[in-house]
Design a protein around this motif. Sequence first.
Motif, PDB file in Angstrom:
ATOM      1  N   ILE A  34      38.101  51.867   5.386  1.00 46.54           N
ATOM      2  CA  ILE A  34      36.763  52.336   5.733  1.00 46.54           C
ATOM      3  C   ILE A  34      35.808  51.148   5.803  1.00 46.54           C
ATOM      4  N   SER A  35      35.312  50.901   6.984  1.00 49.70           N
ATOM      5  CA  SER A  35      34.344  49.835   7.213  1.00 49.70           C
ATOM      6  C   SER A  35      33.322  50.384   8.205  1.00 49.70           C
ATOM      7  N   LEU A  36      32.131  50.658   7.732  1.00 50.05           N
ATOM      8  CA  LEU A  36      31.119  51.307   8.566  1.00 50.05           C
ATOM      9  C   LEU A  36      30.022  50.324   8.974  1.00 50.05           C
ATOM     10  N   PHE A  95      38.010  50.365   1.271  1.00 50.61           N
ATOM     11  CA  PHE A  95      36.779  50.110   2.018  1.00 50.61           C
ATOM     12  C   PHE A  95      36.384  48.671   1.738  1.00 50.61           C
ATOM     13  N   ASP A  96      35.616  48.073   2.656  1.00 48.39           N
ATOM     14  CA  ASP A  96      35.335  46.651   2.481  1.00 48.39           C
ATOM     15  C   ASP A  96      33.871  46.268   2.574  1.00 48.39           C
ATOM     16  N   TYR A 102      28.895  53.286   0.221  1.00 46.74           N
ATOM     17  CA  TYR A 102      27.884  54.340   0.103  1.00 46.74           C
ATOM     18  C   TYR A 102      28.418  55.671   0.613  1.00 46.74           C
ATOM     19  N   GLN A 103      29.139  55.622   1.720  1.00 48.43           N
ATOM     20  CA  GLN A 103      29.625  56.861   2.328  1.00 48.43           C
ATOM     21  C   GLN A 103      30.690  57.533   1.462  1.00 48.43           C
ATOM     22  N   VAL A 104      31.595  56.740   0.908  1.00 56.13           N
ATOM     23  CA  VAL A 104      32.612  57.306   0.018  1.00 56.13           C
ATOM     24  C   VAL A 104      31.938  58.006  -1.157  1.00 56.13           C
ATOM     25  N   GLU A 105      30.886  57.401  -1.648  1.00 55.79           N
ATOM     26  CA  GLU A 105      30.115  57.982  -2.750  1.00 55.79           C
ATOM     27  C   GLU A 105      29.620  59.378  -2.397  1.00 55.79           C
ATOM     28  N   SER A 106      29.004  59.527  -1.242  1.00 55.92           N
ATOM     29  CA  SER A 106      28.489  60.833  -0.818  1.00 55.92           C
ATOM     30  C   SER A 106      29.610  61.843  -0.624  1.00 55.92           C
ATOM     31  N   PRO A 146      33.308  47.945  -6.818  1.00 56.60           N
ATOM     32  CA  PRO A 146      34.093  47.151  -5.871  1.00 56.60           C
ATOM     33  C   PRO A 146      33.778  45.667  -6.008  1.00 56.60           C
ATOM     34  N   GLU A 147      34.685  44.832  -5.559  1.00 55.34           N
ATOM     35  CA  GLU A 147      34.550  43.383  -5.710  1.00 55.34           C
ATOM     36  C   GLU A 147      33.281  42.836  -5.077  1.00 55.34           C
TER      37      GLU A 147
END
Length: 171
Positions: A34-36, A95-96, A102-106, A146-147
């Motif tokens: 996931i990279s938005l 995700f990177d 943010y989107q994964v959080e929602s 995340p890193e």
Amino acid sequence: RHSTDPILRPDIIDLQFGQSCRQILAMPVLDDFISLPPFYEDNAAWRETTTVFLSFEEAVSGLAGSELILNDGQLANCLIDVLVQWADAGAMLRFDNRQGWYQVESTLFSIALAYSVVRADVPERADDVKKIDDWLVDVATAHYWPEFTPKGGCCNNQFYRRSLYAVMIGV
């Protein structure tokens, strides 16, 4: 289910028709990296790429809401089927960038809340419930720090939101 509140009544009526489990199971599983695009830098691209997340969030929320209204077990089992599909695929674990984060959080919010509505109603699906529980813990753990995010140095509203979904998943 039995509310006569005029604000809730239209939604209750809509939810009584249920959702198409087949259509929701056919939605894409977000198991890729996931990279938005950044929201502020390319809002049009961000909007386009997040529609799949928003559609999924609405679908799981709708399944849980319809199950709450209809209380027949079919939509609860459908939601479990959908979440097992995502758990089996290891969805949302990679995700990177911050926008993906943010989107994964929602999306975790939507999943955790919908799942909490039906989880206790499917005792015959104990193995699937364990699989979903384990997957949600894995996603929450991968997502929490995340890193690319400085520990404690940024994103207070995201810290609050991460804590909220962690509690929802933990409960």
